[in-house]
Design a protein around this motif. Structure first.
Motif, PDB file in Angstrom:
ATOM      1  N   GLY A  10      51.238 -15.424   3.504  1.00 39.43           N
ATOM      2  CA  GLY A  10      52.129 -16.005   2.510  1.00 39.43           C
ATOM      3  C   GLY A  10      52.629 -17.375   2.918  1.00 39.43           C
ATOM      4  N   HIS A  58      53.086 -10.961   2.210  1.00 38.64           N
ATOM      5  CA  HIS A  58      52.397 -10.222   1.145  1.00 38.64           C
ATOM      6  C   HIS A  58      51.335 -11.068   0.429  1.00 38.64           C
ATOM      7  CE1 HIS A  58      56.084  -7.878   1.778  1.00 38.64           C
ATOM      8  NE2 HIS A  58      55.357  -6.825   1.315  1.00 38.64           N
ATOM      9  N   GLY A  59      50.910 -12.149   1.017  1.00 35.59           N
ATOM     10  CA  GLY A  59      49.847 -12.946   0.442  1.00 35.59           C
ATOM     11  C   GLY A  59      50.345 -13.999  -0.544  1.00 35.59           C
ATOM     12  N   THR A  60      49.363 -14.738  -1.093  1.00 38.85           N
ATOM     13  CA  THR A  60      49.674 -15.860  -1.973  1.00 38.85           C
ATOM     14  C   THR A  60      48.759 -15.809  -3.187  1.00 38.85           C
ATOM     15  OG1 THR A  60      50.299 -17.226  -0.081  1.00 38.85           O
ATOM     16  CG2 THR A  60      49.829 -18.372  -2.150  1.00 38.85           C
ATOM     17  N   SER A  61      49.326 -16.127  -4.359  1.00 39.48           N
ATOM     18  CA  SER A  61      48.553 -16.219  -5.603  1.00 39.48           C
ATOM     19  C   SER A  61      48.668 -17.637  -6.134  1.00 39.48           C
ATOM     20  CB  SER A  61      49.060 -15.225  -6.645  1.00 39.48           C
ATOM     21  OG  SER A  61      48.852 -13.890  -6.207  1.00 39.48           O
ATOM     22  N   THR A  84      44.189 -14.518  -5.553  1.00 34.96           N
ATOM     23  CA  THR A  84      45.183 -13.893  -4.679  1.00 34.96           C
ATOM     24  C   THR A  84      44.533 -13.545  -3.354  1.00 34.96           C
ATOM     25  OG1 THR A  84      46.279 -12.931  -6.609  1.00 34.96           O
ATOM     26  CG2 THR A  84      46.821 -11.995  -4.454  1.00 34.96           C
ATOM     27  N   SER A 133      54.033 -16.882  -4.022  1.00 33.92           N
ATOM     28  CA  SER A 133      53.795 -16.350  -2.681  1.00 33.92           C
ATOM     29  C   SER A 133      55.057 -15.677  -2.150  1.00 33.92           C
ATOM     30  CB  SER A 133      53.353 -17.477  -1.741  1.00 33.92           C
ATOM     31  OG  SER A 133      53.136 -16.997  -0.446  1.00 33.92           O
ATOM     32  N   VAL A 134      54.809 -14.585  -1.443  1.00 31.48           N
ATOM     33  CA  VAL A 134      55.876 -13.869  -0.738  1.00 31.48           C
ATOM     34  C   VAL A 134      55.444 -13.746   0.710  1.00 31.48           C
ATOM     35  CG1 VAL A 134      57.176 -11.743  -0.542  1.00 31.48           C
ATOM     36  CG2 VAL A 134      56.518 -12.588  -2.805  1.00 31.48           C
ATOM     37  N   VAL A 135      56.280 -14.154   1.630  1.00 36.07           N
ATOM     38  CA  VAL A 135      55.934 -14.135   3.050  1.00 36.07           C
ATOM     39  C   VAL A 135      55.593 -12.703   3.461  1.00 36.07           C
ATOM     40  CG1 VAL A 135      56.763 -14.609   5.387  1.00 36.07           C
ATOM     41  CG2 VAL A 135      57.371 -16.142   3.512  1.00 36.07           C
ATOM     42  N   LYS A 159      56.306 -24.460  -0.200  1.00 37.33           N
ATOM     43  CA  LYS A 159      55.570 -24.317  -1.457  1.00 37.33           C
ATOM     44  C   LYS A 159      55.332 -25.658  -2.139  1.00 37.33           C
ATOM     45  CE  LYS A 159      56.659 -19.617  -2.944  1.00 37.33           C
ATOM     46  NZ  LYS A 159      57.283 -18.802  -4.017  1.00 37.33           N
TER      47      LYS A 159
END
Length: 837
Positions: A766, A817-820, A761, A813-815, A772
């Motif tokens: 994001g 708030h980062g990406t996992s 993460t 991923s949430v724009v 995606k």
């Protein structure tokens, strides 16, 4: 006596019967008074006197003879009986006397503890008498005397075997023996065997007092005698002259070698005539040395069999005289002289070398140097002839600024002196302050010490550097030409080619690196162009010796490509062959018609292109990286700050480019179905550590914290550890690239059923929902929110490697708030699949 009387009476009765018989026959009258009185003698007398006649006289004579014989027999029998009775009385008295003497002797015999064992002839059972407790303390009452014959019950194994053999020899051959033994209980005994009066006698008695001391002395005497015999036998058999002398100087022992060296017929002859081995001068020196000291050692000449030879003579002063030995050292002396001559020859040879040679001995002192060494370092001959040590020479060279500038000279000198303890030679180059480059080879000597070889390689390195620069320029020029170029030597073998040549004819660079012949290259190219006349012209231009001219051809290959081909003879006898693609100018219309076919094969061409281009790029890139490292190496030469900065940029850029090419190769291998996993147990924590080690510089540069959260019982799973490390490295590198400075990147590892789940993460901006599905595509890279723009291969590799393991990859991923990125790997090998699937 009564028996004799009875016998006489029986004789008389027989005579009476005889007379009566005669009377009945008419030879004797019965009217005789004597007969009537029943007196036989009277009757017989009367018969003899009164009634005789001529015929009766004969009969009477016979009767008288019988009667006389009977009387004599009775008298003899009576005397025999009397003598027998007297003999019996004497024998009884003698038996009593012998019994008394036997008892007295037995008392005397067993006055001390001993055991007697006797074997009679023809009797297998021996008679045992004496104190059995002497040998068998546990059988004090003599209940089992036969146990004495089991020698192993009261003797150690070796003495028991010794007495057993001695007893066998006594019984079989009558051989006497005398043994002194020690029982298992520690008693010293004497065992004596003798053959006496047809019997074998074994007497065993305990030794004590004087007898025991005498036995010990006898045993020690025998040991000393055996040892003396052994030493004398060794001395007699030794091939070296050995002798001993009395205190007066007379020879009292000499071996066979001494006798041969002294021209004696035998050792006894040498001792008897007191023959000398050394001459008078050497004998005087030996006598004086032994008088002053207890030892003499020298190499002396001795004439043996008319030949002068050298011997190493050693003599010792001993109690009561002296002993000496001479070892033939003629061969050793000859070898020593040959070695000295060889060393001198080597010295003369080394003096002629252009390389500087310096030999230091085991004490690190200069043992030899040649003139080139003195000239190279400009050292004083007087100083070198004083045999200075290695450190003194280095200190003098450092004082004259003729050694490399080192920050820690002491440590540098210690590393150099490690050659004295090394096993193999070492090579190095010294770059001196005066601009010279000195090649040094340090070779450890077998007898100790080190040999230094110095060569001035300044010009050689300069020429090599310039030659390498020209080769690099030539290589870069050829590699960046759009024309396909290949150079063939005078022997017809390929010497040089550029990537365009391999791409144009679909050839393998590895195969061309083996320098194939033009005929082999022609066979590889014929699938694209199969015209005998053209290839014959090209072969003639390359392999021809006379009339080497340029050849120009236009080739139209089977794939529709039109090539302009030329040959150019080179001065060194080689031939340059060039191909230029002119299809665009001559076949535009045909190219447009074939566009649909090209589109259909675009995917295959893409894979081939990626495969070939990546290989072709990596070869020059490896060269660039190598020369960049060479330029950055201080040993190559000093660089200014700007040059060092440029070298650093080149190094970082080429490393990044190499990583991209490697990723392209991996993707091409996966697409071609050639990727195979090397499966094995993977220790998860070690794998994470290996991946994290590769991004430490990025973490430090961007001030990003890596937070690793691993289940304590995570254990391990089966997979290709190298590919898993590559997956984690790409995920972490991607997360760092999209995270702002001073952010935190998290790596969480958990077990989920039969899978191991890795979640990375970041704290980046994001990914938009529309993008995606494209993050795992080849060459897809979104630079928004990232500090760098990559080629878009990292996540594509991640998905390919995870799926190759039988796992899956997801993006959450949430724009803003980062990406996992979640990667799941199966734990059991049964869930995996290889590239063939």
């Amino acid at each position: 006596m009564s028996d004799v009387l009875g016998s006489m009476r029986r004789t008389c009765l027989s005579c009476t019967s005889l007379v009566r018989g005669l009377a009945g026959a008419g030879l004797v009258t019965a009217s005789s008074p004597a007969f009537a009185a029943d007196d036989p003698l009277a009757a017989l007398t009367s018969w003899i006197i009164v009634d005789l006649n001529r015929h009766e006289l004969v009969t009477l004579a016979m009767a008288v003879s019988v009667l006389g014989f009977s009387v004599m027999s009775a008298i003899l029998l009576m005397r025999t009986r009397q003598r027998a009775a007297a003999q019996e009385a004497r024998l009884r008295a003698e038996v009593q006397t012998l019994q008394a003497e036997s008892d007295r002797f037995r008392a005397l015999l067993f006055a001390e503890p001993q055991v007697l064992i006797s074997w009679s002839a023809g009797d297998d059972r021996p008679q045992i008498s004496g104190d059995i407790a002497l040998l068998l303390p546990n059988d004090a009452h003599g209940g089992q005397p036969q146990r004495v014959l089991a020698f192993g019950t009261w003797l150690p194994p070796e003495p028991a075997l010794q007495i057993d053999h001695a007893v066998d020899a006594l019984l079989d051959k009558g051989e006497a023996f005398l043994l002194h033994l020690t029982t298992s209980t520690g008693r010293a005994i004497e065992a004596m065997g003798r053959a006496v009066g047809g019997q074998a006698i074994l007497r065993i008695r305990e030794l004590s007092g004087v007898r025991r001391e005498l036995a010990d002395m006898s045993r020690r005497f025998k040991m000393l005698q055996d040892e003396t015999d052994m030493l004398r036998g060794f001395a007699d058999a030794a091939p070296w002259p050995i002798w001993t002398r009395r205190a007066s100087g007379e020879l009292n022992f000499a071996n066979a070698a001494y006798a041969r060296a002294a021209d004696a017929s035998s050792p006894a002859d040498a001792v008897g005539r007191n023959l000398e081995l050394l001459d008078s001068t050497d004998r005087g020196n030996l006598a004086r040395a032994l008088a002053e000291d207890s030892e003499f050692a020298a190499r002396l000449p001795i004439v043996v069999a008319g030949e002068r030879r050298y011997f190493d003579v050693r003599a010792l002063r001993l109690k009561g005289g002296s002993a000496g030995m001479a070892v033939d050292s003629s061969e050793a002396a000859a070898l020593g002289a040959a070695l000295v001559r060889m060393a001198e020859a080597h010295r003369r040879t080394l003096d002629q070398l252009s390389s500087g040679v310096a030999v230091f001995d085991a004490q690190r002192r200069l043992a030899f140097y040649n003139d080139s060494y003195r000239k190279l370092w400009d050292l004083d001959r007087t100083f070198l002839d004083s045999h200075p040590d290695d450190s003194s020479v280095l200190d003098r060279l450092r004082a004259a600024r003729k050694l490399p500038e080192e920050r820690d000279f002491r440590e540098w000198k210690n590393r150099l002196h490690e050659a004295y303890r090394a096993v193999e030679a070492d090579k190095a180059i010294w770059y001196l302050p005066d601009g010279r480059a000195i090649s040094i080879v340090t070779t450890p000597n077998q007898e100790g010490g080190v040999t230094y070889l110095f060569d001035d390689v300044t010009e050689s390195l300069d020429l090599q550097r310039r030659y390498g620069g020209l080769i690099d320029v030539q290589r870069e020029t050829l590699d960046n030409l759009s024309e396909a170029v290949a150079v063939f030597g005078s022997n017809g073998c390929a010497q040089l080619f550029n990537p365009a040549f391999t791409r144009m004819w679909n050839l393998s660079p590895e195969a061309l690196n083996d320098r194939p012949h033009i005929e082999t290259v022609e066979a590889w190219c014929r699938p694209l162009y199969d015209d005998d006349a053209s290839w014959q012209a090209l072969r003639g231009a390359i392999t021809g010796i006379d009339d080497r001219k340029q050849v120009a051809l236009k080739l139209e290959r089977k794939d529709g490509t039109v090539l302009s081909c030329k040959t150019m003879p080179l001065p060194d006898g080689a031939t340059m062959l060039t191909f230029q693609d002119i299809s665009d100018t001559e076949n535009v219309e045909r190219a447009l018609r074939e566009r649909n076919e090209a589109l259909e094969t675009a995917d295959r061409i893409k894979i081939d292109f990626v495969h070939h281009v990546s290989y072709e790029l990596r070869s020059p890139l490896t060269t660039i990286i190598g020369f960049a490292h060479l330029l950055g190496d201080p040993s190559t030469g000093p660089l200014n700050d700007k040059q060092s900065e440029y070298i650093a940029y080149i190094t970082s850029s080429t490393n990044a480019l190499l990583a991209i090419i490697n990723n392209i190769l991996d993707l091409a291998s996966i697409d071609a179905g050639a990727m195979t996993l090397n499966l094995g147990p993977i220790e998860i924590r070690r794998t994470i550590a290996a991946a994290a080690e590769g991004i430490q510089d990025r973490l430090a540069r961007d001030q990003i914290t890596l937070d690793i959260d691993t289940d304590p019982a995570i254990g391990e799973f089966v997979g290709d550890e190298r590919r898993v490390v590559q997956v984690l490295y790409n995920l972490l590198a991607n997360a760092i690239g999209f995270s702002p400075n001073e952010a935190t990147v998290k790596l969480v590892v958990r077990k989920k059923g039969t899978n191991v789940v890795f979640t990375v993460t970041d704290a980046g901006p994001g990914i938009a929902p529309a993008l995606k599905d494209k993050v795992f595509d080849l060459f897809e890279s979104d630079s928004q929110g990232s500090r760098h723009r990559g080629p878009g291969l990292g996540l594509a590799l991640v998905r390919s490697f995870v799926e190759l393991h039988g796992g899956k990859v997801e993006v959450d991923s949430v724009v803003g708030h980062g990406t996992s990125v979640i990667c799941e790997f199966p734990i059991e090998p049964g869930a995996q699949r290889n590239a063939a699937e």
